[in-house]
Design a protein around this motif. Structure first.
Motif, PDB file in Angstrom:
ATOM      1  N   GLN A 233      -5.317   6.309  36.442  1.00 19.87           N
ATOM      2  CA  GLN A 233      -5.105   5.152  35.409  1.00 19.87           C
ATOM      3  C   GLN A 233      -5.906   5.455  34.227  1.00 19.87           C
ATOM      4  OE1 GLN A 233      -5.996   2.090  38.329  1.00 19.87           O
ATOM      5  NE2 GLN A 233      -3.618   1.444  38.243  1.00 19.87           N
ATOM      6  N   ASN A 234      -6.727   6.402  34.062  1.00 21.43           N
ATOM      7  CA  ASN A 234      -7.579   6.861  33.021  1.00 21.43           C
ATOM      8  C   ASN A 234      -6.981   7.312  31.681  1.00 21.43           C
ATOM      9  OD1 ASN A 234      -9.703   6.131  34.481  1.00 21.43           O
ATOM     10  ND2 ASN A 234      -9.772   8.067  35.404  1.00 21.43           N
ATOM     11  N   SER A 235      -5.607   7.632  31.835  1.00 27.78           N
ATOM     12  CA  SER A 235      -4.736   8.298  30.804  1.00 27.78           C
ATOM     13  C   SER A 235      -3.969   6.950  30.012  1.00 27.78           C
ATOM     14  CB  SER A 235      -3.626   9.304  31.254  1.00 27.78           C
ATOM     15  OG  SER A 235      -2.886   8.728  31.943  1.00 27.78           O
ATOM     16  N   ALA A 236      -3.617   7.330  28.910  1.00 26.40           N
ATOM     17  CA  ALA A 236      -3.049   6.318  27.994  1.00 26.40           C
ATOM     18  C   ALA A 236      -1.936   5.633  28.655  1.00 26.40           C
ATOM     19  CB  ALA A 236      -2.389   6.971  26.934  1.00 26.40           C
ATOM     20  N   SER A 237      -1.261   6.215  29.751  1.00 29.31           N
ATOM     21  CA  SER A 237      -0.175   5.743  30.564  1.00 29.31           C
ATOM     22  C   SER A 237      -0.315   6.175  32.020  1.00 29.31           C
ATOM     23  CB  SER A 237       1.266   5.970  30.134  1.00 29.31           C
ATOM     24  OG  SER A 237       1.451   7.249  30.104  1.00 29.31           O
TER      25      SER A 237
ATOM     26  N   LYS B  47       5.157  12.540  34.295  1.00 34.09           N
ATOM     27  CA  LYS B  47       4.309  11.272  35.075  1.00 34.09           C
ATOM     28  C   LYS B  47       3.824  11.610  36.287  1.00 34.09           C
ATOM     29  CE  LYS B  47       4.764   8.311  31.674  1.00 34.09           C
ATOM     30  NZ  LYS B  47       3.492   7.787  31.068  1.00 34.09           N
TER      31      LYS B  47
END
Length: 126
Positions: free
Chosen positions: A75-79, A118
């Motif tokens: 959950q640290n990335s942009a999406s 993803k």
């Protein structure tokens, strides 16, 4: 990180909570997380793909074979994205044959196409 193991077609979460799939997960609860459910589905799908690919060769997947999926939600990335490691044990099967079957099964498993970009998947032959 959550882990799930499939032994042939029997699902077992390492935490022993997979039977409670309808409960909502709350901090500190024993309810099954989305990562655990994804791991359960992926390992089952991958084992079926592995057996299907092996039948075409023909090669026999040993009864003691297992696949463990370690799934982490990043959950640290942009999406948000999933990081998946499939640890695959095919005891008694020649390593070259096993590696080739794993490569083919990776492409044949529908989870491979779930969310391109993803879901990062690594396969490890034990």
């Amino acid at each position: 990180m959550y882990a799930n193991t499939v032994l042939d077609s029997q699902q077992r979460s390492h935490e022993g909570t997979l039977t409670d799939v309808l409960a909502l997960q709350q901090p500190g609860s024993d309810a099954v997380s989305l990562e655990q459910l994804f791991a359960a589905g992926y390992t089952n799908c991958f084992m079926k793909a592995l057996k299907s690919v092996a039948a075409e060769v023909p090669a026999l997947i040993p009864a003691e074979s297992s696949i463990t999926a370690d799934v982490v939600l990043d959950q640290n990335s942009a999406s948000p994205a999933l990081d998946v490691e499939l640890s695959i044990s095919l005891p008694g099967l020649d390593r070259e044959v096993a590696a080739a079957l794993i490569g083919e099964a990776h492409l044949a498993c529908p989870y491979h196409e779930v969310a391109p970009g993803k879901v990062a998947v690594r396969t490890v032959l034990l």
